[in-house]
Design a protein around this motif. Structure first.
Motif, short mmCIF file in Angstrom:
data_model
loop_
_atom_site.label_atom_id
_atom_site.label_comp_id
_atom_site.label_asym_id
_atom_site.label_seq_id
_atom_site.Cartn_x
_atom_site.Cartn_y
_atom_site.Cartn_z
N ASP A 139 0.81 -1.21 0.00
CA ASP A 139 0.00 0.00 0.00
C ASP A 139 0.85 1.27 0.00
OD1 ASP A 139 -2.27 -1.53 0.00
OD2 ASP A 139 -2.71 -1.31 2.12
N GLY A 141 1.96 2.98 -2.42
CA GLY A 141 1.39 3.91 -3.39
C GLY A 141 1.43 3.30 -4.77
N ASN A 142 0.29 3.24 -5.42
CA ASN A 142 0.26 2.64 -6.75
C ASN A 142 1.09 3.43 -7.75
OD1 ASN A 142 -1.31 0.39 -6.14
ND2 ASN A 142 -3.25 1.46 -6.51
N TRP A 196 -1.81 -6.84 -8.49
CA TRP A 196 -2.61 -5.86 -9.23
C TRP A 196 -3.38 -6.51 -10.38
CZ3 TRP A 196 2.22 -4.79 -7.25
CH2 TRP A 196 2.29 -3.76 -6.32
N SER A 217 -3.84 -6.43 0.18
CA SER A 217 -3.55 -5.01 -0.02
C SER A 217 -4.76 -4.29 -0.58
CB SER A 217 -2.36 -4.85 -0.97
OG SER A 217 -2.29 -3.53 -1.47
N GLU A 219 -4.78 -1.22 -1.78
CA GLU A 219 -4.38 -0.52 -3.00
C GLU A 219 -4.34 -1.48 -4.19
OE1 GLU A 219 -3.48 2.81 -3.57
OE2 GLU A 219 -4.38 3.20 -1.62
N GLN A 222 -7.99 -2.37 -5.27
CA GLN A 222 -8.67 -1.29 -5.98
C GLN A 222 -8.22 -1.21 -7.44
OE1 GLN A 222 -8.10 2.55 -4.17
NE2 GLN A 222 -9.30 3.63 -5.71
#
Length: 403
Positions: A139, A141-142, A196, A217, A219, A222
């Protein structure tokens, strides 16, 4: 902007017993110079892999805290090396940690013994702790990961057998996994540690399967949902131990390093329960040559909390009563090339990342992480393994592993 939740980005030397252990007097610098010379690294030398000391506090920090002190002093700009990956290849390939433990005295040996005892006594990867690594590492930061990774957002070793660039290597890896799993249209696939969504997207788009992806996670979840929109992919923020259902095929790519030996039975029992009798399970994991692996103190504090790399013995012991080993494929040197490609991307994107509030100490931390990891694989201490497994009574035909 906090890079890692609940993490203070200033040096925090250990307090208490170790405060009084400092550099073995005036002999500290000379001792480190002699140890470094044994592995062909010169302190204040001029070769690309030599360590250039900028602050004499470096010596005390390394002698009193070992690899933790080495990493923190690099983050604090107390030393540098033009070719950091080459530095670590020499340090790790010649057992510098063991040499340092033998020479530095009681304090460092006690520190490392306490870390080993902590890992032995505590379940650092329990269900209650499962989301810690997601919060601290994934998390971050993407924006950082989108800058570092290829368009598939694959945060694991690429497959460079025929690839010339990072994206090609990662797409080759994703397709290799799908071919090893012998995916068929309309099958139900589980991706444990889906990141991801790179594998989920590739499998659903190119093999016409339905995918359930698990991550710890927020992030990752999402962004993975956005990337897989319109595909038969269900991304869940969920620990693997909480899942029910049955799947034709299961993959776990780059997640097993967070399972921990105390949870091997729970992990593989869960996979066996979820996998159909005729199914296949692919495990993609980093491995280590160490006889008794313990997470590096610097990596544990700053990068992957509660991580634990498996060795071959641990895997064999856990798998023997549960699965048939159909294939064991090793391509660890490909991770070295992947890590250096990631750093090249970060370096190129750094002006924009710096504007997003990633400071210089974070940049040095991330450089240290990627380069010491590259040295880990280049020195042959680290390995990358893909295992294909099946139920003992579930498959009759011969498995032919693609490469």
């Amino acid at each position: 902007m906090s890079m890692f939740p609940n993490q203070t980005w200033q040096s925090q030397p250990e307090r208490g017993l170790f405060d009084n252990i400092r550099g073995l007097g005036r002999g500290g610098p000379q001792l480190l110079k002699e140890l470094a010379a044994q592995v062909d690294v010169t302190l204040d030398g001029q070769r690309p892999w030599d360590i250039r000391v900028k602050d004499s506090a470096f010596y005390d920090r390394v002698l009193s805290a070992g690899s933790l002190g080495l990493g923190e002093s690099y983050m604090d700009q107390q030393w540098d090396a033009p070719a950091l990956d080459q530095t670590f290849t020499r340090l790790l390939g010649n057992g510098i940690e063991e040499r340092l433990q033998g020479a530095a005295g009681l304090g460092l040996r006690l520190r490392l013994a306490l870390l080993a005892l902590r890992a032995r006594l505590l379940n650092l990867q329990s269900a209650e702790r499962a989301f810690q690594v997601g919060e601290q590492h994934y998390d971050v930061g993407n924006d950082l990961y989108e800058a570092m990774l290829d368009p598939t957002m694959s945060y694991s070793c690429g497959y460079w057998a025929e690839a010339e660039d990072l994206e090609s290597a990662q797409r080759a890896k994703l397709d290799l996994i799908c071919r090893k799993l012998e995916l068929e249209p309309h099958e139900r696939v589980l991706d444990i540690g889906c990141g991801w969504g790179g594998l989920a997207e590739h499998a659903a788009r190119h093999y016409d399967v339905q995918v359930v992806g698990l991550t710890v996670s927020r992030e990752q979840a999402q962004l993975a949902r956005q990337r897989c929109a319109g595909l038969p992919v269900d991304i869940r923020l969920q620990d693997y131990r909480e899942l029910d259902g049955r799947f034709d095929k299961i993959a776990s790519v780059g997640m097993f390093e967070h399972v921990g030996g105390k949870n091997d039975a729970a992990f593989f029992d869960t996979v066996a329960r979820l996998l159909k009798e005729s199914g296949l399970f692919l495990l993609h994991t980093i491995g280590t040559s160490a006889a008794n692996p313990v997470n590096d103190p610097w990596i544990d504090r700053y990068i992957f909390p509660n991580g634990e790399l498996p060795n071959a013995e641990r895997l064999a012991q856990a798998l023997r009563p549960r699965f048939v080993l159909e294939d064991w494929h090793a391509f660890g040197p490909d991770y070295d090339r992947t890590l250096m490609a990631w750093w090249a991307n970060v370096e190129q994107a750094w002006p924009d990342l710096a504007k997003a509030a990633y400071d210089e100490r974070f940049r040095r931390m991330w450089k240290y992480y990627l380069h010491c990891s590259a040295g880990f694989f280049r020195s042959r201490n680290g390995h990358l393994w893909q295992l294909v497994l099946s139920h003992p009574q579930g498959r009759r035909e011969t498995y032919r592993a693609p490469r």
